[in-house]
Design a protein around this motif. Structure first.
Motif, PDB file in Angstrom:
ATOM      1  N   TRP A   1      46.169  45.022  37.243  1.00 44.42           N
ATOM      2  CA  TRP A   1      46.348  43.765  36.513  1.00 44.42           C
ATOM      3  C   TRP A   1      46.981  42.671  37.367  1.00 44.42           C
ATOM      4  CZ3 TRP A   1      44.395  42.027  32.086  1.00 44.42           C
ATOM      5  CH2 TRP A   1      43.780  42.964  31.249  1.00 44.42           C
ATOM      6  N   TRP A   2      47.565  43.003  38.506  1.00 44.41           N
ATOM      7  CA  TRP A   2      48.130  41.968  39.368  1.00 44.41           C
ATOM      8  C   TRP A   2      47.036  41.114  40.008  1.00 44.41           C
ATOM      9  CZ3 TRP A   2      48.839  47.182  39.699  1.00 44.41           C
ATOM     10  CH2 TRP A   2      48.080  47.880  40.654  1.00 44.41           C
ATOM     11  N   ASN A   3      45.793  41.592  39.979  1.00 38.79           N
ATOM     12  CA  ASN A   3      44.682  40.837  40.557  1.00 38.79           C
ATOM     13  C   ASN A   3      43.841  40.119  39.510  1.00 38.79           C
ATOM     14  OD1 ASN A   3      45.081  41.350  43.331  1.00 38.79           O
ATOM     15  ND2 ASN A   3      44.178  43.392  43.135  1.00 38.79           N
ATOM     16  N   ALA A   4      44.190  40.250  38.230  1.00 35.99           N
ATOM     17  CA  ALA A   4      43.427  39.585  37.176  1.00 35.99           C
ATOM     18  C   ALA A   4      43.556  38.067  37.308  1.00 35.99           C
ATOM     19  CB  ALA A   4      43.910  40.042  35.801  1.00 35.99           C
ATOM     20  N   VAL A   5      42.454  37.365  37.052  1.00 35.79           N
ATOM     21  CA  VAL A   5      42.431  35.903  37.191  1.00 35.79           C
ATOM     22  C   VAL A   5      41.686  35.281  36.008  1.00 35.79           C
ATOM     23  CG1 VAL A   5      42.544  35.934  39.712  1.00 35.79           C
ATOM     24  CG2 VAL A   5      40.310  35.985  38.571  1.00 35.79           C
ATOM     25  N   PRO A   6      41.907  33.994  35.740  1.00 40.19           N
ATOM     26  CA  PRO A   6      41.148  33.325  34.677  1.00 40.19           C
ATOM     27  C   PRO A   6      39.667  33.223  35.034  1.00 40.19           C
ATOM     28  CG  PRO A   6      43.147  32.104  35.238  1.00 40.19           C
ATOM     29  CD  PRO A   6      42.963  33.130  36.297  1.00 40.19           C
ATOM     30  N   ASN A   7      38.841  33.121  34.015  1.00 37.24           N
ATOM     31  CA  ASN A   7      37.406  32.940  34.212  1.00 37.24           C
ATOM     32  C   ASN A   7      37.125  31.708  35.073  1.00 37.24           C
ATOM     33  OD1 ASN A   7      34.643  33.481  33.782  1.00 37.24           O
ATOM     34  ND2 ASN A   7      34.574  32.033  32.075  1.00 37.24           N
ATOM     35  N   ASN A   8      36.101  31.807  35.909  1.00 35.81           N
ATOM     36  CA  ASN A   8      35.684  30.722  36.811  1.00 35.81           C
ATOM     37  C   ASN A   8      36.760  30.368  37.832  1.00 35.81           C
ATOM     38  OD1 ASN A   8      33.000  30.098  35.880  1.00 35.81           O
ATOM     39  ND2 ASN A   8      33.950  29.288  34.014  1.00 35.81           N
ATOM     40  N   THR A   9      37.446  31.396  38.340  1.00 31.74           N
ATOM     41  CA  THR A   9      38.456  31.193  39.374  1.00 31.74           C
ATOM     42  C   THR A   9      37.839  31.409  40.750  1.00 31.74           C
ATOM     43  OG1 THR A   9      40.317  31.841  37.987  1.00 31.74           O
ATOM     44  CG2 THR A   9      40.602  32.105  40.359  1.00 31.74           C
ATOM     45  N   SER A  10      38.176  30.534  41.680  1.00 36.72           N
ATOM     46  CA  SER A  10      37.721  30.680  43.063  1.00 36.72           C
ATOM     47  C   SER A  10      38.759  31.474  43.843  1.00 36.72           C
ATOM     48  CB  SER A  10      37.536  29.297  43.705  1.00 36.72           C
ATOM     49  OG  SER A  10      37.176  29.426  45.065  1.00 36.72           O
ATOM     50  N   ALA A  11      38.317  32.594  44.431  1.00 35.14           N
ATOM     51  CA  ALA A  11      39.225  33.439  45.212  1.00 35.14           C
ATOM     52  C   ALA A  11      38.412  34.260  46.200  1.00 35.14           C
ATOM     53  CB  ALA A  11      40.033  34.357  44.299  1.00 35.14           C
TER      54      ALA A  11
ATOM     55  N   VAL B   1      39.172  37.713  34.090  1.00 29.99           N
ATOM     56  CA  VAL B   1      38.359  38.531  34.990  1.00 29.99           C
ATOM     57  C   VAL B   1      39.272  39.591  35.594  1.00 29.99           C
ATOM     58  CG1 VAL B   1      36.761  38.564  36.944  1.00 29.99           C
ATOM     59  CG2 VAL B   1      36.986  36.490  35.545  1.00 29.99           C
ATOM     60  N   HIS B   2      38.847  40.846  35.513  1.00 36.36           N
ATOM     61  CA  HIS B   2      39.635  41.953  36.064  1.00 36.36           C
ATOM     62  C   HIS B   2      38.865  42.530  37.259  1.00 36.36           C
ATOM     63  CE1 HIS B   2      41.728  45.742  36.501  1.00 36.36           C
ATOM     64  NE2 HIS B   2      42.606  45.392  35.560  1.00 36.36           N
ATOM     65  N   PRO B   3      39.147  42.056  38.475  1.00 32.36           N
ATOM     66  CA  PRO B   3      38.360  42.473  39.642  1.00 32.36           C
ATOM     67  C   PRO B   3      38.517  43.941  40.024  1.00 32.36           C
ATOM     68  CG  PRO B   3      39.620  40.457  40.091  1.00 32.36           C
ATOM     69  CD  PRO B   3      40.155  41.049  38.833  1.00 32.36           C
ATOM     70  N   GLU B   4      39.504  44.627  39.438  1.00 30.74           N
ATOM     71  CA  GLU B   4      39.783  46.009  39.837  1.00 30.74           C
ATOM     72  C   GLU B   4      39.292  47.026  38.812  1.00 30.74           C
ATOM     73  OE1 GLU B   4      41.096  46.631  42.794  1.00 30.74           O
ATOM     74  OE2 GLU B   4      41.235  44.484  43.191  1.00 30.74           O
ATOM     75  N   LEU B   5      38.442  46.639  37.881  1.00 33.24           N
ATOM     76  CA  LEU B   5      37.942  47.576  36.887  1.00 33.24           C
ATOM     77  C   LEU B   5      37.135  48.669  37.577  1.00 33.24           C
ATOM     78  CD1 LEU B   5      36.510  46.540  33.444  1.00 33.24           C
ATOM     79  CD2 LEU B   5      35.527  48.445  34.710  1.00 33.24           C
ATOM     80  N   SER B   6      37.619  49.922  37.492  1.00 33.29           N
ATOM     81  CA  SER B   6      36.988  51.014  38.241  1.00 33.29           C
ATOM     82  C   SER B   6      37.480  52.358  37.710  1.00 33.29           C
ATOM     83  CB  SER B   6      37.334  50.904  39.729  1.00 33.29           C
ATOM     84  OG  SER B   6      38.699  51.229  39.950  1.00 33.29           O
ATOM     85  N   ALA B   7      37.016  53.429  38.324  1.00 35.07           N
ATOM     86  CA  ALA B   7      37.434  54.776  37.933  1.00 35.07           C
ATOM     87  C   ALA B   7      38.906  55.022  38.227  1.00 35.07           C
ATOM     88  CB  ALA B   7      36.577  55.819  38.648  1.00 35.07           C
ATOM     89  N   ASP B   8      39.543  54.161  39.025  1.00 36.06           N
ATOM     90  CA  ASP B   8      40.962  54.322  39.334  1.00 36.06           C
ATOM     91  C   ASP B   8      41.864  53.536  38.397  1.00 36.06           C
ATOM     92  OD1 ASP B   8      40.810  56.050  41.696  1.00 36.06           O
ATOM     93  OD2 ASP B   8      39.819  54.347  42.634  1.00 36.06           O
ATOM     94  N   THR B   9      41.336  52.546  37.707  1.00 33.41           N
ATOM     95  CA  THR B   9      42.163  51.721  36.822  1.00 33.41           C
ATOM     96  C   THR B   9      41.905  52.023  35.348  1.00 33.41           C
ATOM     97  OG1 THR B   9      40.519  49.929  36.868  1.00 33.41           O
ATOM     98  CG2 THR B   9      42.290  49.845  38.496  1.00 33.41           C
ATOM     99  N   ILE B  10      40.795  52.700  35.062  1.00 35.81           N
ATOM    100  CA  ILE B  10      40.467  53.084  33.695  1.00 35.81           C
ATOM    101  C   ILE B  10      40.949  54.507  33.437  1.00 35.81           C
ATOM    102  CG2 ILE B  10      38.585  53.623  32.098  1.00 35.81           C
ATOM    103  CD1 ILE B  10      37.019  51.343  33.366  1.00 35.81           C
ATOM    104  N   TYR B  11      41.648  54.695  32.334  1.00 32.73           N
ATOM    105  CA  TYR B  11      42.106  56.013  31.901  1.00 32.73           C
ATOM    106  C   TYR B  11      41.362  56.374  30.621  1.00 32.73           C
ATOM    107  CZ  TYR B  11      46.050  56.123  35.171  1.00 32.73           C
ATOM    108  OH  TYR B  11      46.822  56.171  36.309  1.00 32.73           O
TER     109      TYR B  11
END
Length: 322
Positions: free
Chosen positions: A225-235, A201-211
């Motif tokens: 990518w420092w905020n990416a987590v495995p699927n079904n992660t609680s955060a 899961v990439h929680p930061e997918l946006s116009a600022d992280t996509i080129y």
């Protein structure tokens, strides 16, 4: 692209794709830009969108790119070993943990003091990405490749990531037409399929992280990518799943089209009803099914795919009655 700072807290503002408003991600302040700033950003977006219309002439592309980079700002960083790193960037983006500098062939992430672990998380997350054995699209080309790391004398940390020379942050293009955005969605669906394959899961997918590469609409996912987590992660009080990638895809596309959010998407002369319905829809159960859904929406919106020689402009290609 010049930066604006918040009048309330001093933080860097995020400019709306329309170039008329700005918001502060730190204190939540929102501002309506004055005419001079609005004119500047609209002109900047217009120049960036001009890359979408360039022909296959490599010399012309290089000339236009050189003009852009000749105006890039330069900043020198001092390493703990005495070396100096000169970063010439045309766009700077800052969040709560780092500042990202878009250089011609690299993205430089400068992590603030106390966030050195984010650089390590970035390395670990991108090094774990796997690709299907039957991958014929070279999908690894659209994910980060780390080219270096540096400790700076002021206690911050630099992480350099290779990028395509013709890759620019999506945010720099402002709003895009429906057809250009449709191309982009297909590329983002590809990215989400790779994330699905890796249960990321990439929680930061946006116009600022996509080129994006404006010449072929290819999209790369470089930031956050420092905020990416495995699927079904609680955060942060919630469960993150790969469907959140697909939700972020819809939000990003809607904002590129000029809508406030995906839920606000509606049919226009430029956005057919099936397209608007897709943006408002809940993602399907996984990225592969969602990609299939998008393929069906694309045909209903714009008809069958066909090859078009791109040595022309939008009006000639998309103009009514053509």
């Amino acid at each position: 692209m010049k930066n604006l700072n918040c009048k309330n807290c001093g933080g860097p503002m995020v400019i709306d794709p329309s170039g008329t408003t700005a918001s502060c991600p730190y204190c939540g302040s929102n501002y309506v830009l004055d005419h001079s700033d609005t004119d500047y950003y609209r002109d900047f977006y217009r120049r960036m969108r001009g890359f979408l219309q360039l022909s296959a002439d490599g010399q012309e592309r290089r000339r236009r790119a050189d003009e852009l980079w000749n105006n890039a700002a330069s900043e020198v960083f001092e390493c703990t070993d005495g070396r100096q790193i000169d970063v010439k960037s045309m766009h700077i983006y800052k969040d709560r943990v780092m500042t990202a500098y878009t250089a011609r062939q690299n993205i430089i992430f400068r992590f603030d003091i106390g966030n050195e672990d984010k650089a390590d998380k970035y390395r670990r997350n991108v090094s774990s990405i796997d690709y299907p054995s039957a991958d014929t699209r070279g999908l690894s080309d659209f994910f980060p490749r780390i080219s270096g790391g540096f400790e700076l004398s002021d206690g911050t940390t630099l992480l350099a990531v290779k990028k395509h020379e013709d890759g620019y942050p999506l945010r720099l293009f402002g709003t895009l037409s429906g057809r250009h955005t449709a191309w982009l969605i297909g590329r983002m669906e590809n990215l989400c399929c790779v994330l699905e394959y890796n249960s990321i899961v990439h929680p930061e997918l946006s116009a600022d992280t996509i080129y994006i590469n404006p010449y072929d609409h290819q999209a790369s996912l470089y930031g956050g990518w420092w905020n990416a987590v495995p699927n079904n992660t609680s955060a942060n009080g919630r469960i993150w799943t790969t469907r959140d990638n697909l939700t972020a895809l819809r939000e990003t596309a809607a904002k590129v089209l000029g809508f406030a959010s995906a839920s606000d998407a509606c049919p226009t002369d430029d956005v057919p009803k099936p397209f608007a319905d897709f943006l408002r829809s809940a993602p399907l159960s996984n990225a592969y099914e969602d990609f299939g859904y998008w393929d069906d929406v694309l045909i209903k919106s714009y008809g069958e795919r066909k090859f078009i020689n791109m040595e022309t402009d939008d009006q000639q290609i998309y103009g009514k009655g053509k």
